[in-house]
Design a protein around this motif. Structure first.
Motif, PDB file in Angstrom:
ATOM      1  N   VAL B   6       0.852  -1.195   0.000  1.00 50.25           N
ATOM      2  CA  VAL B   6       0.000   0.000   0.000  1.00 50.25           C
ATOM      3  C   VAL B   6       0.886   1.242   0.000  1.00 50.25           C
ATOM      4  O   VAL B   6       1.720   1.417   0.899  1.00 50.25           O
ATOM      5  N   VAL B  11      -2.528   7.925  -1.231  1.00 54.37           N
ATOM      6  CA  VAL B  11      -3.315   6.689  -1.091  1.00 54.37           C
ATOM      7  C   VAL B  11      -3.854   6.574   0.347  1.00 54.37           C
ATOM      8  O   VAL B  11      -5.032   6.329   0.557  1.00 54.37           O
ATOM      9  N   ILE B  12      -2.983   6.767   1.327  1.00 57.30           N
ATOM     10  CA  ILE B  12      -3.492   6.854   2.702  1.00 57.30           C
ATOM     11  C   ILE B  12      -3.218   8.237   3.302  1.00 57.30           C
ATOM     12  O   ILE B  12      -3.928   8.678   4.193  1.00 57.30           O
ATOM     13  N   ASP B  14      -3.038  12.232   2.672  1.00 57.26           N
ATOM     14  CA  ASP B  14      -3.618  13.185   1.721  1.00 57.26           C
ATOM     15  C   ASP B  14      -2.647  14.344   1.475  1.00 57.26           C
ATOM     16  O   ASP B  14      -2.818  15.439   2.010  1.00 57.26           O
ATOM     17  N   ASP B  66     -11.474   7.091   4.877  1.00 59.45           N
ATOM     18  CA  ASP B  66     -11.701   5.649   5.077  1.00 59.45           C
ATOM     19  C   ASP B  66     -10.436   4.794   5.029  1.00 59.45           C
ATOM     20  O   ASP B  66     -10.525   3.569   5.190  1.00 59.45           O
ATOM     21  N   SER B  67      -9.273   5.402   4.765  1.00 61.27           N
ATOM     22  CA  SER B  67      -8.066   4.571   4.619  1.00 61.27           C
ATOM     23  C   SER B  67      -7.744   3.825   5.915  1.00 61.27           C
ATOM     24  O   SER B  67      -7.443   2.629   5.900  1.00 61.27           O
ATOM     25  N   GLN B  68      -7.841   4.528   7.032  1.00 64.03           N
ATOM     26  CA  GLN B  68      -7.471   3.906   8.301  1.00 64.03           C
ATOM     27  C   GLN B  68      -8.358   2.686   8.605  1.00 64.03           C
ATOM     28  O   GLN B  68      -7.868   1.599   8.913  1.00 64.03           O
ATOM     29  N   VAL B  71      -7.813  -0.207   5.886  1.00 59.95           N
ATOM     30  CA  VAL B  71      -6.505  -0.873   6.015  1.00 59.95           C
ATOM     31  C   VAL B  71      -6.493  -1.725   7.292  1.00 59.95           C
ATOM     32  O   VAL B  71      -5.968  -2.834   7.301  1.00 59.95           O
ATOM     33  N   PHE B 144      -5.005   4.151  -7.588  1.00 58.52           N
ATOM     34  CA  PHE B 144      -5.860   4.948  -6.702  1.00 58.52           C
ATOM     35  C   PHE B 144      -6.030   6.338  -7.315  1.00 58.52           C
ATOM     36  O   PHE B 144      -5.049   7.046  -7.567  1.00 58.52           O
ATOM     37  N   SER B 162     -11.893   4.995  -4.269  1.00 58.33           N
ATOM     38  CA  SER B 162     -11.998   5.219  -2.818  1.00 58.33           C
ATOM     39  C   SER B 162     -11.597   3.947  -2.075  1.00 58.33           C
ATOM     40  O   SER B 162     -11.533   2.856  -2.657  1.00 58.33           O
ATOM     41  N   TRP B 163     -11.369   4.103  -0.778  1.00 59.42           N
ATOM     42  CA  TRP B 163     -11.096   2.931   0.061  1.00 59.42           C
ATOM     43  C   TRP B 163     -12.333   2.059   0.228  1.00 59.42           C
ATOM     44  O   TRP B 163     -12.221   0.854   0.439  1.00 59.42           O
TER      45      TRP B 163
END
Lengths: 172, 172
Positions: B6, B11-12, B14, B66-68, B71, B144, B162-163
């Motif tokens: 990842v 991607v995670i 910003d 939503d990445s956190q 993941v 992404f 999006s995640w």
């Protein structure tokens, strides 16, 4: 062009000299490499983790003999990556990059990898002193002799005693 | 267990929000994401490299939506590695590790990789916003969406917006 993943500690950076020096400063006992052969680092140097976390531990490590000259020559014939376990000791990240910039100025930032596990590394050849890194690697593996692995059976890995030996194997 | 590499910036983390904020502070012009869609970062933000080298640029980046959460859920079903181009900007190494420790505390040091080129990465799936990283990867590739790649033909890569979309693809 084949890719080589070259480990840092115990392969190009002489961390044993640092351990021996710091252990001597604390205990008065100066180990020779012979007397610590075959013994795990953590047993010989009970304060290993404290030493590794000391500012300057990585930054001031000497180079392993001939590593600089041979890696520079390999760099013309192979794609070299320096792959170093570093994220376990966050302070080491910057020290390791500064060390490489000073001693291996021909290694660009594109060729540096600071990681935890080396499971994620893809290359044709890996040069490392630890079985935990070599064992799950699927390419050609060179076990670089250091006191902690000196007595171990290298198994499927090819044991190399020096950078001169690596040069003979990879450049001649 | 499959392995996922990842990417971090775009991607995670910003980084666009950081660029937009710093550009606005310098020029007074606040870009919307729509008006910079399809334009390379270096064209939209002529001081991109100065911003990236500013202390706090990476440390204070917001998380991508939503990445956190996603993941963290992926982390139970896949071997996750966060693989981030960092060695080009030496100050970013420590900032990136601190950022991960704060926002992704379930990612251990074993799962972090700070590198230059991603050619050396071996995994089953790569999630990244840059073609230069995805194009030489031999596994499954997710592009992404970020403003700089929004108009590009994803080619052999699967574009993800999006995640939430990644979660649907990888966890359902």
């Amino acid at each position: 062009m084949k890719t080589i993943a070259v480990d840092m500690d115990g392969v190009i950076a002489d961390v044993y000299s640092q351990f021996i020096k710091m252990h001597a400063a604390e205990s008065g006992k100066v180990f020779s490499r012979e007397e610590i052969s075959g013994r795990p680092e953590s047993e010989v140097f009970p304060n290993e983790r404290k030493h590794v976390n000391s500012p300057g531990f990585f930054r001031n490590a000497p180079m392993i003999e001939d590593s600089q000259a041979v890696v520079e020559r390999l760099n013309d014939h192979y794609k070299i990556f320096i792959v170093s376990g570093a994220t376990e000791f966050p302070n080491s990240l910057m020290e390791k990059q500064l060390w490489l910039n000073e001693h291996f100025p021909f290694i660009g930032w594109q060729q540096m990898v600071f990681c935890g596990s080396k499971e994620i590394i893809k290359a044709d050849i890996m040069i490392d002193d630890h079985f935990k890194n070599l064992d799950h690697f699927t390419g050609e593996t060179f076990l670089f002799t250091q006191p902690h692995n000196k007595m171990a059976d290298p198994g499927r890995h090819r044991r190399v005693e020096s950078w001169q030996e690596i040069e003979r194997l990879l450049l001649q």
